[in-house]
Design an enzyme around this catalytic site. Structure first.
Site, PDB file in Angstrom:
ATOM      1  N   GLY A 179       0.679  -5.161   0.720  1.00 44.68           N
ATOM      2  CA  GLY A 179      -0.491  -5.279  -0.150  1.00 44.68           C
ATOM      3  C   GLY A 179      -0.202  -6.026  -1.443  1.00 44.68           C
ATOM      4  O   GLY A 179      -1.109  -6.592  -2.054  1.00 44.68           O
TER       5      GLY A 179
ATOM      6  N   GLU B 175      -0.450  -9.593  -0.547  1.00 46.59           N
ATOM      7  CA  GLU B 175      -1.881  -9.849  -0.307  1.00 46.59           C
ATOM      8  C   GLU B 175      -2.657  -9.926  -1.624  1.00 46.59           C
ATOM      9  O   GLU B 175      -3.553 -10.756  -1.772  1.00 46.59           O
ATOM     10  CB  GLU B 175      -2.458  -8.732   0.584  1.00 46.59           C
ATOM     11  CG  GLU B 175      -1.889  -8.781   1.997  1.00 46.59           C
ATOM     12  CD  GLU B 175      -2.299  -7.569   2.821  1.00 46.59           C
ATOM     13  OE1 GLU B 175      -1.903  -6.438   2.452  1.00 46.59           O
ATOM     14  OE2 GLU B 175      -3.029  -7.742   3.808  1.00 46.59           O
TER      15      GLU B 175
ATOM     16  N   ALA C  19       0.865  -1.183   0.000  1.00 51.95           N
ATOM     17  CA  ALA C  19       0.000   0.000   0.000  1.00 51.95           C
ATOM     18  C   ALA C  19       0.899   1.229   0.000  1.00 51.95           C
ATOM     19  O   ALA C  19       2.047   1.171   0.475  1.00 51.95           O
ATOM     20  CB  ALA C  19      -0.885  -0.013   1.239  1.00 51.95           C
TER      21      ALA C  19
ATOM     22  N   GLU D 108       4.503  -5.154   7.321  1.00 48.76           N
ATOM     23  CA  GLU D 108       3.700  -4.120   7.987  1.00 48.76           C
ATOM     24  C   GLU D 108       4.133  -3.835   9.423  1.00 48.76           C
ATOM     25  O   GLU D 108       4.088  -2.690   9.877  1.00 48.76           O
ATOM     26  CB  GLU D 108       2.206  -4.506   7.971  1.00 48.76           C
ATOM     27  CG  GLU D 108       1.547  -4.357   6.613  1.00 48.76           C
ATOM     28  CD  GLU D 108       1.697  -5.583   5.731  1.00 48.76           C
ATOM     29  OE1 GLU D 108       2.504  -6.483   6.047  1.00 48.76           O
ATOM     30  OE2 GLU D 108       0.987  -5.648   4.712  1.00 48.76           O
TER      31      GLU D 108
HETATM   32  N1  COA Z   1       4.592   3.186  -0.560  1.00 49.33           N
HETATM   33  C1  COA Z   1       4.999   4.356  -1.116  1.00 49.33           C
HETATM   34  N2  COA Z   1       6.116   4.488  -1.848  1.00 49.33           N
HETATM   35  C2  COA Z   1       6.869   3.396  -2.030  1.00 49.33           C
HETATM   36  C3  COA Z   1       6.527   2.147  -1.472  1.00 49.33           C
HETATM   37  C4  COA Z   1       5.331   2.070  -0.721  1.00 49.33           C
HETATM   38  N3  COA Z   1       4.889   0.918  -0.169  1.00 49.33           N
HETATM   39  N4  COA Z   1       7.478   1.252  -1.801  1.00 49.33           N
HETATM   40  C5  COA Z   1       8.375   1.919  -2.546  1.00 49.33           C
HETATM   41  N5  COA Z   1       8.015   3.207  -2.684  1.00 49.33           N
HETATM   42  C6  COA Z   1       8.724   4.265  -3.410  1.00 49.33           C
HETATM   43  C7  COA Z   1       9.926   4.779  -2.636  1.00 49.33           C
HETATM   44  O1  COA Z   1       9.522   5.746  -1.673  1.00 49.33           O
HETATM   45  C8  COA Z   1      10.735   5.373  -3.766  1.00 49.33           C
HETATM   46  O2  COA Z   1      10.175   6.618  -4.141  1.00 49.33           O
HETATM   47  P1  COA Z   1      11.137   7.910  -4.389  1.00 49.33           P
HETATM   48  O3  COA Z   1      12.042   7.483  -5.512  1.00 49.33           O
HETATM   49  O4  COA Z   1      10.202   8.987  -4.767  1.00 49.33           O
HETATM   50  O5  COA Z   1      11.892   8.121  -3.113  1.00 49.33           O
HETATM   51  C9  COA Z   1      10.482   4.407  -4.915  1.00 49.33           C
HETATM   52  O6  COA Z   1       9.272   3.742  -4.591  1.00 49.33           O
HETATM   53  C10 COA Z   1      11.580   3.360  -5.075  1.00 49.33           C
HETATM   54  O7  COA Z   1      11.745   2.702  -3.828  1.00 49.33           O
HETATM   55  P2  COA Z   1      13.151   2.584  -3.054  1.00 49.33           P
HETATM   56  O8  COA Z   1      12.862   2.374  -1.621  1.00 49.33           O
HETATM   57  O9  COA Z   1      14.022   3.731  -3.424  1.00 49.33           O
HETATM   58  O10 COA Z   1      13.740   1.261  -3.740  1.00 49.33           O
HETATM   59  P3  COA Z   1      14.753   0.208  -3.076  1.00 49.33           P
HETATM   60  O11 COA Z   1      15.157  -0.709  -4.159  1.00 49.33           O
HETATM   61  O12 COA Z   1      15.812   0.903  -2.315  1.00 49.33           O
HETATM   62  O13 COA Z   1      13.872  -0.607  -2.008  1.00 49.33           O
HETATM   63  C11 COA Z   1      11.926  -1.809  -1.245  1.00 49.33           C
HETATM   64  C12 COA Z   1      12.804  -1.409  -2.455  1.00 49.33           C
HETATM   65  C13 COA Z   1      10.710  -2.561  -1.792  1.00 49.33           C
HETATM   66  C14 COA Z   1      12.713  -2.739  -0.310  1.00 49.33           C
HETATM   67  C15 COA Z   1      11.495  -0.540  -0.470  1.00 49.33           C
HETATM   68  O14 COA Z   1      10.953   0.390  -1.394  1.00 49.33           O
HETATM   69  C16 COA Z   1      10.473  -0.786   0.582  1.00 49.33           C
HETATM   70  O15 COA Z   1      10.790  -1.276   1.658  1.00 49.33           O
HETATM   71  N6  COA Z   1       9.191  -0.409   0.327  1.00 49.33           N
HETATM   72  C17 COA Z   1       8.139  -0.468   1.302  1.00 49.33           C
HETATM   73  C18 COA Z   1       7.658  -1.908   1.476  1.00 49.33           C
HETATM   74  C19 COA Z   1       6.561  -1.951   2.534  1.00 49.33           C
HETATM   75  O16 COA Z   1       6.769  -1.690   3.683  1.00 49.33           O
HETATM   76  N7  COA Z   1       5.341  -2.313   2.081  1.00 49.33           N
HETATM   77  C20 COA Z   1       4.205  -2.429   2.942  1.00 49.33           C
HETATM   78  C21 COA Z   1       3.455  -1.151   2.988  1.00 49.33           C
HETATM   79  S1  COA Z   1       2.036  -1.256   4.047  1.00 49.33           S
END
Ligand code: COA
Length: 259
Positions: A110, A113, A65, A133
């Site tokens: 999500g 999910e 999400a 989460e």
């Molecule tokens: N919500 C909003 N933005 C998200 C996102 C999310 N769940 N997951 C990734 N993004 C965005 C990042 O903020 C970033 O945006 P920016 O370039 O404007 O800063 C872009 O997507 C790329 O992500 P980034 O974190 O730079 O890539 P990465 O390769 O370093 O890491 C992940 C990848 C998937 C490990 C990391 O993005 C992450 O942990 N995301 C969240 C996962 C999460 O907690 N999901 C559950 C949400 S309830």
């Protein structure tokens, strides 16, 4: 349909929904969720669609999400958002046409999910699955606490839910979270081939298998097998059943009409 957030293409009776927000790793904001609900509704309704393939553009399937929308939500807004998302994901799960998640990369929160709400999951070797989460101080809100233990068992589900750490595609396959792992370059071809083979079968039979599993899984066994017997009887009265059996006896391919 908001075409910029996803694309929707139909070919050979397979609708392909591709999430198109790669710069945010296809994170599910409200607008994407709305487009997703419209897309699966269209796929369910269109007569020229027999199955649905869901995938993501770029290096993620869905990274969860959209955290930027969750950060300042009230308790009431959070509950309403979870319920909206759950309704949308149920449209994939209860679709009378097979739904398949072709998981091309991150399937976190999500995203995991959403993949679990599909009937089948095929993962690229580079895919990663997880429910992170708890790291954000929340619980999954789109069915993760319920579908994950149903798919992989309580102990493994709790390990993923409480640990919050992702697992790779091979581990996801080992624990039964995905049906198959394939090289990235073969993901769409293999996924399409699987759906193509499914949609050769009687559409009423497919729909009733899906419904029997969906409704029966949480019933006491006696009630669930009674449900199955009802569907078995019901289908016996259809043209497709007669055609399927005749075709077998006449050593030819069946021509199902969905009647
Ligand atoms: N919500 C909003 N933005 C998200 C996102 C999310 N769940 N997951 C990734 N993004 C965005 C990042 O903020 C970033 O945006 P920016 O370039 O404007 O800063 C872009 O997507 C790329 O992500 P980034 O974190 O730079 O890539 P990465 O390769 O370093 O890491 C992940 C990848 C998937 C490990 C990391 O993005 C992450 O942990 N995301 C969240 C996962 C999460 O907690 N999901 C559950 C949400 S309830």
């Amino acid at each position: 349909m908001a075409d910029s957030l996803l694309t929707f293409d139909v070919s050979d009776r397979i609708a392909t929904i591709t999430l198109q927000r790669p710069e945010k790793l296809n994170a599910l904001n409200d607008a994407v969720m709305e487009a997703l609900a419209a897309a699966i509704t269209e796929a369910r309704e269109r007569a020229d669609v027999g199955a649905v393939l869901l995938t993501g553009a770029g290096r993620a399937f869905v990274a969860g999400a959209d955290i930027s929308e969750l950060v300042d939500q009230s308790a009431a807004e959070g509950k309403a958002r979870a319920e909206r998302g759950q309704r949308t994901f149920r449209l994939f799960e209860t679709s009378p046409k097979p739904t398949l998640a072709a998981v091309n990369g991150f399937a976190l929160g999500g995203g995991c999910e959403l993949a679990m709400a599909c009937h089948v999951r095929i993962a690229s070797e580079s895919a990663k699955f997880g429910q992170p989460e708890v790291k954000l101080g929340i619980v999954p809100g789109y069915g993760g606490t319920q579908r994950l233990p149903r798919l992989v068992g309580k102990g493994r589900a709790l390990q993923l839910l409480l640990g919050g750490e992702p697992i790779d595609a091979q581990e996801a396959w080992r624990i039964g979270l995905v049906n198959r792992v394939v090289p990235a370059g073969e993901l769409i071809t293999v996924s399409r081939a699987l759906l193509a083979s499914m949609i050769q079968h009687g559409p009423l039979a497919l729909a009733h298998c899906i419904e029997a599993v969906d409704r029966g899984l949480d019933m006491p066994l006696d009630d669930a097998i009674a449900l199955e017997a009802g569907y078995f009887g019901l289908l016996s009265a259809t043209n497709d059943t007669v055609e399927g059996m005749r075709a077998f006896l006449e050593k030819r391919a069946p021509k199902f009409t969905g009647t």
